[in-house]
Motif scaffolding. Structure first.
Motif, PDB file in Angstrom:
ATOM      1  N   ALA A   1       0.727  -1.165   0.155  1.00 22.22           N
ATOM      2  CA  ALA A   1      -0.045   0.021  -0.012  1.00 22.22           C
ATOM      3  C   ALA A   1       0.894   1.189  -0.107  1.00 22.22           C
ATOM      4  O   ALA A   1       0.650   2.382  -0.808  1.00 22.22           O
ATOM      5  CB  ALA A   1      -0.736  -0.089   1.200  1.00 22.22           C
ATOM      6  N   GLU A   2       1.999   1.214   0.875  1.00 22.56           N
ATOM      7  CA  GLU A   2       3.103   2.322   0.905  1.00 22.56           C
ATOM      8  C   GLU A   2       3.462   2.511  -0.522  1.00 22.56           C
ATOM      9  O   GLU A   2       3.665   3.831  -1.046  1.00 22.56           O
ATOM     10  CB  GLU A   2       3.933   2.126   1.788  1.00 22.56           C
ATOM     11  N   ALA A   3       4.071   1.651  -1.134  1.00 26.99           N
ATOM     12  CA  ALA A   3       4.418   1.671  -2.370  1.00 26.99           C
ATOM     13  C   ALA A   3       3.798   1.919  -3.610  1.00 26.99           C
ATOM     14  O   ALA A   3       4.023   2.941  -4.522  1.00 26.99           O
ATOM     15  CB  ALA A   3       5.073   0.393  -2.873  1.00 26.99           C
ATOM     16  N   ALA A   4       2.451   1.918  -3.378  1.00 27.90           N
ATOM     17  CA  ALA A   4       1.374   2.331  -4.366  1.00 27.90           C
ATOM     18  C   ALA A   4       1.167   3.686  -4.254  1.00 27.90           C
ATOM     19  O   ALA A   4       0.929   4.448  -5.159  1.00 27.90           O
ATOM     20  CB  ALA A   4       0.075   1.498  -4.194  1.00 27.90           C
ATOM     21  N   GLY A   5       1.082   4.207  -2.937  1.00 26.50           N
ATOM     22  CA  GLY A   5       1.087   5.795  -2.695  1.00 26.50           C
ATOM     23  C   GLY A   5      -0.248   6.292  -3.230  1.00 26.50           C
ATOM     24  O   GLY A   5      -1.232   5.404  -3.190  1.00 26.50           O
ATOM     25  N   ASP A   6      -0.279   7.621  -3.743  1.00 26.45           N
ATOM     26  CA  ASP A   6      -1.508   8.023  -4.212  1.00 26.45           C
ATOM     27  C   ASP A   6      -1.290   8.085  -5.642  1.00 26.45           C
ATOM     28  O   ASP A   6      -1.344   8.832  -6.156  1.00 26.45           O
ATOM     29  CB  ASP A   6      -1.592   9.472  -3.721  1.00 26.45           C
TER      30      ASP A   6
END
Length: 123
Positions: A58-63
């Motif tokens: 989720a962090e890698a996908a970011g916004d």
């Protein structure tokens, strides 16, 4: 009937030395023991990291504006010493954000002969 206790005979066939019988039995069960160990270690590794792997994904996908779902990826590396009677099995798990850099160029030895910079100011 064979009464020697150091041998094992099935249906009065050829006798197998008891030590050799044990060795054969262990050889047949060895792959099963390795598999059971791999499954137990893999289960433990994955169960303990699911939340961390999902958070990293989720962090890698970011916004991002993509409509693509966030995908969590976990890799496993399984190893053991081949041929060991009682091998130590190792299961390594890893997950990370993959970042890729790419550079390309032709491996042409004649490129060094090009007059880079020449022509600027020379017309």
């Amino acid at each position: 009937m064979n009464t020697d206790r150091s041998t094992v005979s099935i249906n009065e066939g050829p006798a197998i030395d008891a030590g050799r019988f044990s060795e054969i039995a262990n050889a047949l069960s060895r792959p099963r023991h390795i598999l059971q160990t791999i499954l137990a270690l893999t289960n433990e590794a994955i169960a303990n990291q699911i939340e961390e792997v999902e958070a990293a994904a989720a962090e890698a996908a970011g916004d991002t504006d993509d409509d693509k779902p966030v995908v969590a990826k976990l890799s496993l590396a399984i190893s053991w010493p081949a041929g060991e009677p009682i091998p130590e099995v190792t299961v390594k798990s890893s997950y990370s954000v993959k970042r890729t850099n790419e550079a390309t160029a032709l491996a042409d030895g004649d490129q060094g002969k090009l007059p880079f910079g020449a022509g600027e100011g020379e017309k």
